[in-house]
Design a protein around this motif. Structure first.
Motif, mmCIF file in Angstrom:
data_model
loop_
_atom_site.group_PDB
_atom_site.id
_atom_site.type_symbol
_atom_site.label_atom_id
_atom_site.label_comp_id
_atom_site.label_asym_id
_atom_site.label_seq_id
_atom_site.Cartn_x
_atom_site.Cartn_y
_atom_site.Cartn_z
ATOM 1 N N SER A 136 9.861 -29.131 51.475
ATOM 2 C CA SER A 136 9.723 -29.926 52.524
ATOM 3 C C SER A 136 8.721 -31.162 52.379
ATOM 4 N N LYS A 137 9.084 -32.243 53.597
ATOM 5 C CA LYS A 137 8.188 -33.315 53.593
ATOM 6 C C LYS A 137 6.836 -33.160 53.903
ATOM 7 N N ASN A 138 6.556 -31.778 54.490
ATOM 8 C CA ASN A 138 5.391 -31.352 55.077
ATOM 9 C C ASN A 138 4.466 -30.561 54.061
ATOM 10 N N TYR A 139 4.996 -30.409 52.697
ATOM 11 C CA TYR A 139 4.486 -29.651 51.766
ATOM 12 C C TYR A 139 3.030 -29.903 51.498
ATOM 13 N N HIS A 140 2.812 -31.264 51.417
ATOM 14 C CA HIS A 140 1.412 -31.691 51.084
ATOM 15 C C HIS A 140 0.504 -31.603 52.313
ATOM 16 N N ARG A 141 0.961 -31.748 53.388
ATOM 17 C CA ARG A 141 0.225 -31.229 54.726
ATOM 18 C C ARG A 141 0.096 -29.819 54.610
ATOM 19 N N HIS A 142 0.753 -28.903 54.405
ATOM 20 C CA HIS A 142 0.483 -27.739 54.565
ATOM 21 C C HIS A 142 -0.714 -27.260 53.137
ATOM 22 N N LEU A 143 -0.514 -27.849 52.066
ATOM 23 C CA LEU A 143 -1.593 -27.508 51.144
ATOM 24 C C LEU A 143 -3.020 -28.082 51.615
ATOM 25 N N LEU A 144 -2.898 -29.154 52.399
ATOM 26 C CA LEU A 144 -4.434 -29.507 52.939
ATOM 27 C C LEU A 144 -4.968 -28.775 53.887
ATOM 28 N N ASP A 145 -3.973 -27.943 54.478
ATOM 29 C CA ASP A 145 -4.342 -27.039 55.732
ATOM 30 C C ASP A 145 -4.792 -25.846 54.924
ATOM 31 N N PHE A 146 -4.163 -25.550 53.991
ATOM 32 C CA PHE A 146 -4.707 -24.311 53.274
ATOM 33 C C PHE A 146 -6.003 -24.387 52.643
ATOM 34 N N GLY A 147 -6.451 -25.611 51.975
ATOM 35 C CA GLY A 147 -7.696 -26.008 51.382
ATOM 36 C C GLY A 147 -8.728 -25.934 52.708
ATOM 37 N N ASP A 148 -8.281 -26.506 53.871
ATOM 38 C CA ASP A 148 -9.168 -26.407 55.089
ATOM 39 C C ASP A 148 -9.469 -24.930 55.450
ATOM 40 N N TYR A 149 -8.682 -24.155 55.243
ATOM 41 C CA TYR A 149 -8.803 -22.542 55.502
ATOM 42 C C TYR A 149 -9.931 -22.126 54.605
ATOM 43 N N TYR A 150 -9.864 -22.324 53.341
ATOM 44 C CA TYR A 150 -10.903 -22.068 52.390
ATOM 45 C C TYR A 150 -12.310 -22.624 52.745
ATOM 46 N N VAL A 151 -12.301 -23.874 53.087
ATOM 47 C CA VAL A 151 -13.532 -24.413 53.600
ATOM 48 C C VAL A 151 -14.030 -23.591 54.699
ATOM 49 N N ARG A 152 -13.107 -23.176 55.609
ATOM 50 C CA ARG A 152 -13.771 -22.583 56.889
ATOM 51 C C ARG A 152 -14.237 -21.203 56.429
ATOM 52 N N LEU A 153 -13.563 -20.696 55.426
ATOM 53 C CA LEU A 153 -14.194 -19.196 55.139
ATOM 54 C C LEU A 153 -15.523 -19.562 54.439
ATOM 55 N N ALA A 154 -15.686 -20.709 53.658
ATOM 56 C CA ALA A 154 -17.004 -20.882 52.916
ATOM 57 C C ALA A 154 -18.167 -21.208 54.101
ATOM 58 N N ARG A 155 -17.811 -22.029 55.094
ATOM 59 C CA ARG A 155 -18.744 -22.410 56.116
ATOM 60 C C ARG A 155 -19.153 -21.114 56.832
ATOM 61 N N GLU A 156 -18.212 -20.200 57.263
ATOM 62 C CA GLU A 156 -18.571 -19.004 57.861
ATOM 63 C C GLU A 156 -19.495 -18.063 57.110
ATOM 64 N N HIS A 157 -19.290 -17.981 55.838
ATOM 65 C CA HIS A 157 -20.220 -17.478 55.077
ATOM 66 C C HIS A 157 -21.391 -17.830 55.089
ATOM 67 N N SER A 158 -21.615 -19.284 54.953
ATOM 68 C CA SER A 158 -22.792 -19.948 55.091
ATOM 69 C C SER A 158 -23.832 -19.779 56.664
ATOM 70 N N ILE A 159 -22.680 -19.455 57.557
ATOM 71 C CA ILE A 159 -23.383 -19.333 58.892
ATOM 72 C C ILE A 159 -23.969 -17.803 58.985
ATOM 73 N N ARG A 160 -23.144 -16.835 58.461
ATOM 74 C CA ARG A 160 -23.425 -15.325 58.657
ATOM 75 C C ARG A 160 -24.655 -15.315 57.694
ATOM 76 N N ASN A 161 -24.872 -15.888 56.601
ATOM 77 C CA ASN A 161 -25.836 -15.727 55.605
ATOM 78 C C ASN A 161 -26.527 -16.998 55.332
ATOM 79 N N ASP A 162 -27.835 -17.264 55.624
ATOM 80 C CA ASP A 162 -28.559 -18.497 55.426
ATOM 81 C C ASP A 162 -28.738 -18.629 53.946
#
Length: 296
Positions: free
Chosen positions: A214-240
């Motif tokens: 798909s022409k959107n393949y790279h966009r899907h990859l970036l969204d996947f990366g963004d998801y991992y970043v959100r998980l990391a940020r959530e961890h830092s919010i829950r745990n100082d």
């Protein structure tokens, strides 16, 4: 009345011109030019490639609709079946099925040379429209996801039925859209789902494997990366990060997963998303370094 194909063939064989001005600054003077350019560019695979641009850099489908409006203002309703068929095709490729259906019906009612191809497209698009407006069950998230899966199966059936035609490309676009919507739904509701984070990760992996062309393949990859970043940020919010409960290895593992995905896009020369991927890589490196300092 000349058919669309006859008009194009007649024009390409019998028209000559000299000292033409730069076409980037000239609107098509007649219907033949409008249709010629549209036919030349509009059959591209819209699943694998972005909609082509005309010489002015405008989406050829939108540009054609505007040019047909201009043509009819200047020349009235001549070549009505050709104009209506071209409009229908442009709306079809833009996935505006109701408008496409309306113009194809208009051509069929006219009974000219384009009536039969218009009838075939009309039958196909009526099926497309029925699937596109499918009402999904609400309330139970798993029933909703099952409903999305059923819609994807319906699009997949059309992909097989229309293999090798522009309708196949449209059906692939629609199937991909639903696959992406399913991942978004699971991600939005992951805190209410058992093993929600794992389901999201699985969803992105399936999305990428199904739509690697798909022409959107790279966009899907970036969204996947963004998801991992959100998980990391959530961890830092829950745990100082400055406290004892913060797991720096888990935090950095999530960010490294994000960086791996971003790097895949950043290494793709010519990808429109490459500059964005590089920017995200730098942002993640900065976040990682900042958090390391806080955690010391």
């Amino acid at each position: 009345m000349l058919s669309l194909c006859a008009l194009v063939l007649f024009g390409s064989a019998g028209c000559t011109r000299t000292e033409a001005p730069d076409p980037r600054y000239v609107q098509p003077a007649n219907l033949l030019e409008i249709v010629n350019e549209f036919q030349r560019l509009s059959r591209e695979d819209v699943y694998r490639f972005a909609i082509p641009k005309d010489v002015t850099g405008t989406n050829i489908l939108k540009a054609t609709l505007l040019r047909l409006d201009d043509y009819q203002r200047k020349h009235g309703n001549g070549y009505h079946d050709i104009v209506a068929f071209t409009r229908a095709t442009a709306y079809e490729r833009l996935r505006d099925y109701p408008r496409a259906i309306g113009h194809y019906r208009d051509v069929v009612r006219g009974g000219g040379e384009l009536a039969e191809p218009a009838r075939r497209q009309l039958e196909a698009l009526e099926t497309f429209q029925r699937i596109a407006v499918t009402v999904l069950p609400k309330g139970d998230p798993f029933e909703y996801i099952k409903g999305l899966d059923d819609v994807v199966l319906a699009w997949n059936a059309l992909i097989e039925e229309h293999e090798g035609t522009p309708l196949e490309y449209l059906a692939r676009v629609e199937a991909e859209r639903i696959d992406r919507a399913k991942v978004a739904f699971v991600e939005l509701n992951r805190h209410q789902l058992n093993q929600g984070d794992e389901l999201v990760t699985l969803g992105y992996s399936q999305l990428l494997s199904r739509h690697v062309r798909s022409k959107n393949y790279h966009r899907h990859l970036l969204d996947f990366g963004d998801y991992y970043v959100r998980l990391a940020r959530e961890h830092s919010i829950r745990n100082d990060p400055e406290g004892l409960g913060f797991d720096i290895e888990a935090f950095e593992g999530l960010l490294q997963s994000a960086m791996k995905v971003y790097a895949e896009v950043a290494q793709q020369d010519g990808a429109l998303e490459k500059p964005e991927a590089n920017g995200k890589l730098e942002a993640v490196r900065g976040l990682m370094e900042q958090t390391r300092r806080l955690n010391r």
